[in-house]
Design a protein around this motif. Structure first.
Motif: not given
Length: 245
Positions: A10, A233, A236, A238-239
């Motif tokens: 990540n 997030k 990285k 994500e989300g």
């Protein structure tokens, strides 16, 4: 605050980003003026990213204090109204600086309108040096010229600083076909091209800002800054967010 630990899976994809905030989303909340809770929450978001080893510069609007365009529409001479709006961005920048330094994040404010008593003048090489030293640089007063919103200086500073992406923090989680607060049937885009945004006249950023990002091959990432921990997030991968590239 505990340091953010990143694993090999990540590790953020970006080394340096510009974070573009409206006055309302960045420091104003839903009310007029500066909201301490909103200011503190955004500062924590930025602190997490700095602790992860990512360089951050910021452009914040001034709409929570003053909207030059609105006053111009009401009859004020446009250039004067815009200069007043630029001063509002300096106030927000100083407030964000104080909030960041309260939690231990070293910060510098650079203004396009010289006012040495309260902040540094904008000097590109000095700003780059601050970023290399791990300081957050907040760019204030737009371009120092009227007839521009803060979108265009955000795009210009992102290009000048060699940023890997421009992150636009809003109160919604991406770009929609319509305003999701007004139209429940609005659908969110995962990805868009610069030409999609310009051709469909999507109200993401000013056309001049989008064109500048396109010409410099800098992606725009639109996400919800009000969701705690969301900036790191999204960095990285994500989300929920929309990428314009």
């Amino acid at each position: 605050m505990a340091a953010v630990q990143l694993t090999e899976k990540n590790v953020p994809r970006f080394k340096r980003i510009l974070l573009k905030l409206s006055g309302e989303a960045g420091v104003g909340g839903d009310s007029f003026g500066i909201d301490p809770k909103t200011l503190a929450a955004v500062s924590e978001e930025i602190a997490q990213v700095i602790q992860a080893g990512i360089q951050v510069c910021v452009v914040v609007g001034g709409g929570n204090i003053f909207r030059g365009a609105a006053l111009a529409e009401a009859g004020m001479e446009r250039a004067s109204a815009d200069y007043m709006g630029m001063l509002a961005t300096v106030m927000n920048a100083l407030a964000l600086q104080a909030s960041l330094e309260k939690i231990g994040v070293f910060t510098r404010v650079q203004s396009a309108i010289p006012m040495e008593a309260v902040c540094e003048p904008y000097i590109r090489r000095r700003a780059l040096r601050h970023l290399e030293k791990g300081r957050v640089v907040i760019f204030a007063a737009g371009l120092g010229a009227p007839f521009f919103t803060t979108d265009t200086p955000a795009a210009l500073r992102a290009a000048e600083m060699g940023c890997d992406a421009l992150f636009k923090g809003t109160s919604v989680d991406g770009v929609y076909t319509a305003d999701p607060k007004k139209d429940p049937a609005a659908k969110r885009y995962d990805t868009l091209s610069y030409q999609d945004v310009l051709g469909q006249d999507l109200k993401v950023m000013d056309a001049s800002a989008v064109s500048l990002m396109r010409n410099n091959h800098i992606p725009i990432v639109v996400f919800n800054i009000r969701e705690r921990g969301n900036l790191l997030k999204v960095l990285k991968g994500e989300g929920v967010f929309t990428t314009i590239a």
